[in-house]
Scaffold this motif. Structure first.
Motif, PDB file in Angstrom:
ATOM      1  N   PHE A 146     -42.827  36.908 -23.610  1.00 17.26           N
ATOM      2  CA  PHE A 146     -41.858  37.947 -23.295  1.00 17.26           C
ATOM      3  C   PHE A 146     -40.463  37.340 -23.428  1.00 17.26           C
ATOM      4  O   PHE A 146     -40.305  36.119 -23.471  1.00 17.26           O
ATOM      5  N   ARG A 147     -39.476  38.196 -23.471  1.00 14.46           N
ATOM      6  CA  ARG A 147     -38.103  37.703 -23.448  1.00 14.46           C
ATOM      7  C   ARG A 147     -37.249  38.661 -22.647  1.00 14.46           C
ATOM      8  O   ARG A 147     -37.555  39.853 -22.546  1.00 14.46           O
ATOM      9  N   GLN A 148     -36.179  38.104 -22.082  1.00 14.39           N
ATOM     10  CA  GLN A 148     -35.252  38.917 -21.317  1.00 14.39           C
ATOM     11  C   GLN A 148     -33.834  38.467 -21.610  1.00 14.39           C
ATOM     12  O   GLN A 148     -33.479  37.309 -21.348  1.00 14.39           O
ATOM     13  N   ALA A 149     -33.072  39.377 -22.167  1.00 14.88           N
ATOM     14  CA  ALA A 149     -31.662  39.128 -22.446  1.00 14.88           C
ATOM     15  C   ALA A 149     -30.836  39.607 -21.253  1.00 14.88           C
ATOM     16  O   ALA A 149     -31.281  40.461 -20.481  1.00 14.88           O
ATOM     17  N   PRO A 150     -29.632  39.083 -21.090  1.00 13.28           N
ATOM     18  CA  PRO A 150     -28.781  39.491 -19.962  1.00 13.28           C
ATOM     19  C   PRO A 150     -28.584  41.000 -19.928  1.00 13.28           C
ATOM     20  O   PRO A 150     -28.239  41.615 -20.946  1.00 13.28           O
ATOM     21  N   GLY A 151     -28.818  41.582 -18.769  1.00 12.61           N
ATOM     22  CA  GLY A 151     -28.603  43.009 -18.596  1.00 12.61           C
ATOM     23  C   GLY A 151     -29.678  43.899 -19.194  1.00 12.61           C
ATOM     24  O   GLY A 151     -29.532  45.126 -19.192  1.00 12.61           O
ATOM     25  N   LYS A 152     -30.753  43.291 -19.696  1.00 13.78           N
ATOM     26  CA  LYS A 152     -31.819  44.080 -20.318  1.00 13.78           C
ATOM     27  C   LYS A 152     -33.145  43.840 -19.600  1.00 13.78           C
ATOM     28  O   LYS A 152     -33.318  42.852 -18.907  1.00 13.78           O
ATOM     29  N   GLU A 153     -34.076  44.770 -19.801  1.00  9.20           N
ATOM     30  CA  GLU A 153     -35.407  44.619 -19.221  1.00  9.20           C
ATOM     31  C   GLU A 153     -36.212  43.580 -19.986  1.00  9.20           C
ATOM     32  O   GLU A 153     -35.937  43.278 -21.150  1.00  9.20           O
ATOM     33  N   ARG A 154     -37.225  43.031 -19.302  1.00  6.93           N
ATOM     34  CA  ARG A 154     -38.112  42.088 -19.959  1.00  6.93           C
ATOM     35  C   ARG A 154     -38.920  42.810 -21.038  1.00  6.93           C
ATOM     36  O   ARG A 154     -39.476  43.886 -20.800  1.00  6.93           O
ATOM     37  N   GLU A 155     -38.984  42.204 -22.202  1.00  7.15           N
ATOM     38  CA  GLU A 155     -39.596  42.821 -23.386  1.00  7.15           C
ATOM     39  C   GLU A 155     -40.782  41.994 -23.865  1.00  7.15           C
ATOM     40  O   GLU A 155     -40.678  40.765 -23.977  1.00  7.15           O
ATOM     41  N   GLY A 156     -41.903  42.649 -24.136  1.00  2.00           N
ATOM     42  CA  GLY A 156     -43.047  41.966 -24.716  1.00  2.00           C
ATOM     43  C   GLY A 156     -42.777  41.636 -26.171  1.00  2.00           C
ATOM     44  O   GLY A 156     -42.456  42.526 -26.954  1.00  2.00           O
ATOM     45  N   VAL A 157     -42.904  40.371 -26.542  1.00  2.00           N
ATOM     46  CA  VAL A 157     -42.595  39.910 -27.900  1.00  2.00           C
ATOM     47  C   VAL A 157     -43.865  39.758 -28.731  1.00  2.00           C
ATOM     48  O   VAL A 157     -43.940  40.237 -29.867  1.00  2.00           O
ATOM     49  N   SER A 158     -44.864  39.097 -28.173  1.00  3.08           N
ATOM     50  CA  SER A 158     -46.095  38.841 -28.913  1.00  3.08           C
ATOM     51  C   SER A 158     -47.202  38.478 -27.945  1.00  3.08           C
ATOM     52  O   SER A 158     -46.963  38.000 -26.838  1.00  3.08           O
ATOM     53  N   CYS A 159     -48.439  38.717 -28.404  1.00  2.00           N
ATOM     54  CA  CYS A 159     -49.612  38.413 -27.598  1.00  2.00           C
ATOM     55  C   CYS A 159     -50.698  37.859 -28.506  1.00  2.00           C
ATOM     56  O   CYS A 159     -50.798  38.281 -29.669  1.00  2.00           O
TER      57      CYS A 159
END
Length: 126
Positions: free
Chosen positions: A36-49
């Protein structure tokens, strides 16, 4: 149990990085593992599994063709190869293990994942 990410850093646009995810004292066998990744001010995002048994992988549309997930079950480690990096890829990248599933689903959602790492920072800037 805490997973351990490493391999982030500062890279110019178009560059590459290869974060890794280790699990000291815990086996990743039989579990799906995601990044997952989380940029400043953004929700945590699923990148790959990546699934355990056959390494079936899924990717967010924003990273398809640029990122590649892999796992080395003998080394108990999961990798995320980041190529053709863009400034919008800047974020803290986290790995997580799904104790409920050994196979991934196309929709990568944080609430299914129980064990997390502390994250590794990826900054893409010229």
């Amino acid at each position: 149990v805490q997973l351990v990410e490493s391999g982030g850093g500062l890279v110019q646009p178009g560059g590459s990085l290869r974060p890794s995810c280790a699990a000291p004292g815990f086996t990743l066998d039989y579990y799906a593992v995601a990044w997952f990744r989380q940029a400043p001010g953004k929700e945590r995002e699923g990148v790959s599994c990546i699934s355990y048994s056959d390494s079936t992988a899924y990717y967010a549309d924003s990273v398809k063709g640029r990122f590649t997930i892999s796992r080395d079950n003998a080394q108990n480690t999961v990798y995320l190869q980041l190529n053709s990096l863009k400034p919008e890829d800047t974020a803290i990248y986290y790995c997580a293990a799904n104790l409920l599933r050994s196979r991934c689903q196309s929709h990568i959602t944080p609430h299914e994942y129980s064990y997390w790492g502390q994250g590794t920072r990826v900054t893409v800037s010229s």
